[in-house]
Design a protein around this motif. Sequence first.
Motif, PDB file in Angstrom:
ATOM      1  N   VAL A   1     -55.131 -54.401   9.844  1.00 11.31           N
ATOM      2  CA  VAL A   1     -55.561 -54.393  11.250  1.00 11.31           C
ATOM      3  C   VAL A   1     -56.996 -53.888  11.361  1.00 11.31           C
ATOM      4  O   VAL A   1     -57.828 -54.465  12.071  1.00 11.31           O
ATOM      5  N   ARG A   2     -57.296 -52.797  10.658  1.00 11.58           N
ATOM      6  CA  ARG A   2     -58.642 -52.204  10.730  1.00 11.58           C
ATOM      7  C   ARG A   2     -59.690 -53.154  10.146  1.00 11.58           C
ATOM      8  O   ARG A   2     -60.759 -53.355  10.741  1.00 11.58           O
ATOM      9  N   TYR A   3     -59.409 -53.759   8.992  1.00 15.09           N
ATOM     10  CA  TYR A   3     -60.358 -54.669   8.375  1.00 15.09           C
ATOM     11  C   TYR A   3     -60.550 -55.930   9.230  1.00 15.09           C
ATOM     12  O   TYR A   3     -61.663 -56.459   9.337  1.00 15.09           O
ATOM     13  N   SER A   4     -59.471 -56.425   9.821  1.00 14.14           N
ATOM     14  CA  SER A   4     -59.564 -57.626  10.656  1.00 14.14           C
ATOM     15  C   SER A   4     -60.372 -57.358  11.921  1.00 14.14           C
ATOM     16  O   SER A   4     -61.119 -58.222  12.392  1.00 14.14           O
ATOM     17  N   LYS A   5     -60.232 -56.154  12.463  1.00 12.93           N
ATOM     18  CA  LYS A   5     -60.989 -55.790  13.665  1.00 12.93           C
ATOM     19  C   LYS A   5     -62.484 -55.790  13.371  1.00 12.93           C
ATOM     20  O   LYS A   5     -63.290 -56.282  14.169  1.00 12.93           O
ATOM     21  N   LEU A   6     -62.872 -55.259  12.232  1.00 15.58           N
ATOM     22  CA  LEU A   6     -64.280 -55.260  11.844  1.00 15.58           C
ATOM     23  C   LEU A   6     -64.773 -56.690  11.635  1.00 15.58           C
ATOM     24  O   LEU A   6     -65.879 -57.051  12.068  1.00 15.58           O
ATOM     25  N   ALA A   7     -63.954 -57.519  11.001  1.00  7.92           N
ATOM     26  CA  ALA A   7     -64.339 -58.911  10.761  1.00  7.92           C
ATOM     27  C   ALA A   7     -64.571 -59.649  12.069  1.00  7.92           C
ATOM     28  O   ALA A   7     -65.544 -60.401  12.208  1.00  7.92           O
TER      29      ALA A   7
ATOM     30  N   ALA B   1     -51.841 -69.785  18.589  1.00  8.87           N
ATOM     31  CA  ALA B   1     -52.618 -70.060  17.385  1.00  8.87           C
ATOM     32  C   ALA B   1     -54.094 -69.831  17.671  1.00  8.87           C
ATOM     33  O   ALA B   1     -54.542 -69.906  18.810  1.00  8.87           O
ATOM     34  N   PRO B   2     -54.887 -69.527  16.642  1.00 11.66           N
ATOM     35  CA  PRO B   2     -56.315 -69.330  16.839  1.00 11.66           C
ATOM     36  C   PRO B   2     -56.962 -70.538  17.504  1.00 11.66           C
ATOM     37  O   PRO B   2     -56.645 -71.684  17.177  1.00 11.66           O
ATOM     38  N   THR B   3     -57.873 -70.268  18.442  1.00 11.24           N
ATOM     39  CA  THR B   3     -58.457 -71.358  19.223  1.00 11.24           C
ATOM     40  C   THR B   3     -59.954 -71.506  19.002  1.00 11.24           C
ATOM     41  O   THR B   3     -60.538 -72.482  19.443  1.00 11.24           O
ATOM     42  N   THR B   4     -60.599 -70.552  18.345  1.00 18.92           N
ATOM     43  CA  THR B   4     -62.036 -70.626  18.106  1.00 18.92           C
ATOM     44  C   THR B   4     -62.298 -70.560  16.604  1.00 18.92           C
ATOM     45  O   THR B   4     -61.446 -70.116  15.834  1.00 18.92           O
ATOM     46  N   PRO B   5     -63.483 -70.995  16.183  1.00 19.53           N
ATOM     47  CA  PRO B   5     -63.810 -70.896  14.751  1.00 19.53           C
ATOM     48  C   PRO B   5     -63.719 -69.467  14.223  1.00 19.53           C
ATOM     49  O   PRO B   5     -63.286 -69.251  13.084  1.00 19.53           O
ATOM     50  N   VAL B   6     -64.119 -68.490  15.037  1.00 16.82           N
ATOM     51  CA  VAL B   6     -64.036 -67.095  14.601  1.00 16.82           C
ATOM     52  C   VAL B   6     -62.581 -66.685  14.422  1.00 16.82           C
ATOM     53  O   VAL B   6     -62.208 -66.056  13.421  1.00 16.82           O
ATOM     54  N   ASP B   7     -61.720 -67.044  15.391  1.00 14.24           N
ATOM     55  CA  ASP B   7     -60.299 -66.706  15.290  1.00 14.24           C
ATOM     56  C   ASP B   7     -59.682 -67.321  14.034  1.00 14.24           C
ATOM     57  O   ASP B   7     -58.886 -66.669  13.335  1.00 14.24           O
ATOM     58  N   GLU B   8     -60.028 -68.565  13.764  1.00 14.68           N
ATOM     59  CA  GLU B   8     -59.468 -69.239  12.592  1.00 14.68           C
ATOM     60  C   GLU B   8     -59.909 -68.559  11.300  1.00 14.68           C
ATOM     61  O   GLU B   8     -59.108 -68.380  10.370  1.00 14.68           O
ATOM     62  N   LEU B   9     -61.184 -68.164  11.252  1.00 11.46           N
ATOM     63  CA  LEU B   9     -61.702 -67.526  10.042  1.00 11.46           C
ATOM     64  C   LEU B   9     -61.100 -66.138   9.851  1.00 11.46           C
ATOM     65  O   LEU B   9     -60.748 -65.753   8.729  1.00 11.46           O
ATOM     66  N   VAL B  10     -60.960 -65.389  10.945  1.00 13.96           N
ATOM     67  CA  VAL B  10     -60.355 -64.058  10.849  1.00 13.96           C
ATOM     68  C   VAL B  10     -58.896 -64.167  10.419  1.00 13.96           C
ATOM     69  O   VAL B  10     -58.399 -63.339   9.646  1.00 13.96           O
ATOM     70  N   GLU B  11     -58.211 -65.211  10.883  1.00 13.12           N
ATOM     71  CA  GLU B  11     -56.822 -65.413  10.471  1.00 13.12           C
ATOM     72  C   GLU B  11     -56.737 -65.718   8.974  1.00 13.12           C
ATOM     73  O   GLU B  11     -55.854 -65.201   8.280  1.00 13.12           O
ATOM     74  N   ARG B  12     -57.649 -66.520   8.466  1.00 16.77           N
ATOM     75  CA  ARG B  12     -57.688 -66.783   7.019  1.00 16.77           C
ATOM     76  C   ARG B  12     -57.950 -65.492   6.243  1.00 16.77           C
ATOM     77  O   ARG B  12     -57.343 -65.245   5.203  1.00 16.77           O
ATOM     78  N   TYR B  13     -58.876 -64.712   6.760  1.00 14.01           N
ATOM     79  CA  TYR B  13     -59.202 -63.428   6.117  1.00 14.01           C
ATOM     80  C   TYR B  13     -58.006 -62.499   6.124  1.00 14.01           C
ATOM     81  O   TYR B  13     -57.696 -61.855   5.119  1.00 14.01           O
ATOM     82  N   ARG B  14     -57.302 -62.453   7.249  1.00 16.20           N
ATOM     83  CA  ARG B  14     -56.119 -61.588   7.351  1.00 16.20           C
ATOM     84  C   ARG B  14     -55.058 -62.010   6.340  1.00 16.20           C
ATOM     85  O   ARG B  14     -54.449 -61.162   5.679  1.00 16.20           O
ATOM     86  N   ASN B  15     -54.838 -63.296   6.204  1.00 24.02           N
ATOM     87  CA  ASN B  15     -53.861 -63.779   5.221  1.00 24.02           C
ATOM     88  C   ASN B  15     -54.279 -63.408   3.797  1.00 24.02           C
ATOM     89  O   ASN B  15     -53.429 -63.086   2.956  1.00 24.02           O
ATOM     90  N   TRP B  16     -55.572 -63.465   3.519  1.00 20.27           N
ATOM     91  CA  TRP B  16     -56.068 -63.089   2.190  1.00 20.27           C
ATOM     92  C   TRP B  16     -55.846 -61.602   1.920  1.00 20.27           C
ATOM     93  O   TRP B  16     -55.462 -61.212   0.817  1.00 20.27           O
TER      94      TRP B  16
ATOM     95  N   GLU C   1     -65.220 -51.851   4.704  1.00 17.20           N
ATOM     96  CA  GLU C   1     -64.636 -52.968   5.451  1.00 17.20           C
ATOM     97  C   GLU C   1     -65.535 -54.199   5.368  1.00 17.20           C
ATOM     98  O   GLU C   1     -65.062 -55.333   5.187  1.00 17.20           O
ATOM     99  N   LEU C   2     -66.845 -53.970   5.504  1.00 13.21           N
ATOM    100  CA  LEU C   2     -67.783 -55.093   5.483  1.00 13.21           C
ATOM    101  C   LEU C   2     -67.873 -55.705   4.090  1.00 13.21           C
ATOM    102  O   LEU C   2     -67.960 -56.938   3.935  1.00 13.21           O
ATOM    103  N   ARG C   3     -67.842 -54.871   3.051  1.00 13.98           N
ATOM    104  CA  ARG C   3     -67.861 -55.402   1.686  1.00 13.98           C
ATOM    105  C   ARG C   3     -66.641 -56.275   1.414  1.00 13.98           C
ATOM    106  O   ARG C   3     -66.729 -57.308   0.741  1.00 13.98           O
ATOM    107  N   SER C   4     -65.490 -55.869   1.927  1.00 13.47           N
ATOM    108  CA  SER C   4     -64.285 -56.661   1.741  1.00 13.47           C
ATOM    109  C   SER C   4     -64.434 -58.034   2.383  1.00 13.47           C
ATOM    110  O   SER C   4     -64.090 -59.061   1.782  1.00 13.47           O
ATOM    111  N   LEU C   5     -64.963 -58.068   3.599  1.00 17.64           N
ATOM    112  CA  LEU C   5     -65.153 -59.343   4.291  1.00 17.64           C
ATOM    113  C   LEU C   5     -66.137 -60.232   3.545  1.00 17.64           C
ATOM    114  O   LEU C   5     -65.893 -61.430   3.346  1.00 17.64           O
ATOM    115  N   LEU C   6     -67.253 -59.657   3.116  1.00 17.96           N
ATOM    116  CA  LEU C   6     -68.271 -60.447   2.421  1.00 17.96           C
ATOM    117  C   LEU C   6     -67.757 -60.966   1.079  1.00 17.96           C
ATOM    118  O   LEU C   6     -68.104 -62.071   0.653  1.00 17.96           O
ATOM    119  N   LYS C   7     -66.927 -60.174   0.423  1.00 22.34           N
ATOM    120  CA  LYS C   7     -66.317 -60.640  -0.821  1.00 22.34           C
ATOM    121  C   LYS C   7     -65.423 -61.839  -0.550  1.00 22.34           C
ATOM    122  O   LYS C   7     -65.439 -62.828  -1.295  1.00 22.34           O
TER     123      LYS C   7
END
Length: 398
Positions: A128-134, A100-115, A179-185
């Motif tokens: 995968v590509r969008y999550s890597k950029l995030a 499971a995600p262990t850092t705040p960044v990992d947790e946030l990227v996991e939420r983003y991936r689910n979205w 990719e960045l616009r998607s994350l910021l949205k």
Amino acid sequence: MTATRRKPGRMGPYIEGYTAWLVGLGYTRGTVVNMLAIAGDLGRWMNVRDLAPGDLDRVVAAEFRSACGAAGMRCVPGPRGLDPLLDYLEHVGVLVGAAAPTTPVDELVERYRNWLVADRGLADATVVRYSKLALSFLSQRVTEDSDWVGSLTGADVVAFLLRESGRLSVGSTKGRVAELRSLLKFLYLAGLTPRPLATALPPVAGWHDTGIPKGIAAADVQWLLDSCDRTDPTGIRDFAMLILVARLGLRSVEVARLGLSDIDWRTGQVVLRGKASREDGMPLPTDVGEALAAYLSQARPETRLRQIFVTCKAPTRAITPGLVSDVTHRACDRAGLPRVGAHRLRHSLATEMLRRGAKLVDVSQVLRHRDLATTAIYAKVDFDTLRTIAAPWPGAAR
């Protein structure tokens, strides 16, 4: 089929199922025997260490490999030698899989991936590509401040994009912007940033459709097809893949996604599943159908996979889109031609159609463009039509 006369220790309850798993993946009998022997050695080592199967992970696997080397074993498993066993144990529920995600960044990227998956329905490769950029962007921003996301500014976003653009082409930079616009949205919709920072991203300068589509001659395309050894299973598969691209203009992703149920042999049609989950039906030419039938009946490994094209070597898996260009590269090498990607064959089909008198709208239908403006770029290579509309140069004879 057994690997050793000695008992396999704590791997004993899983040997039978693991054997069937390996056979189903297409491993040869000799390879299966060797892999079962490794599993038995691991099971006995686990007895000594008092480890349960659920305790296994890649760290424990590395310790086992070190113990094998220290004991002077003749056949020490390689760095990935235990991956099939770990994959099987995860498949049957013995291992829990990725941590499971262990850092705040990992947790946030996991939420983003689910979205991305649940709300936007993007394809796996895009996720995968969008999550890597995030992960890259957020990792540079994380601080001890509890509001390290909410404190993001437009200047932070632009600075990151400028750093990225310094090492990327114009096309790749445009991809970073998307990719960045998607994350910021996502961050704004999730209430993590007070302002819609996606509006702070500037467009990337660059003219559309300034280049000329580069195809290769029809004779060279035929050489690529003829270079495939159709007495060899791999050559039969590669020929079927290449003829789909050369005759029907399929994209690499469409070749990889083509399934057994997508071919209607009675009506001679094929359903293509391409970009944005779009489906298109196309007629199946005789030579393409014969190539597919030869592959399915003579060269395709026995597998429960529903994708038509699978790997030739174990473990048997569906091919990736990247393999289509790899196959094209190898065909170029065999034919003595400069290397081109699979998409170049798509350009070649369009230019050859125009040379034979087809209209742009016909090319658009074959290439399955959603907008005729996308096909208009091929007007630049329709030299016969261009000659009829070209105005004479002042003071020169036409």
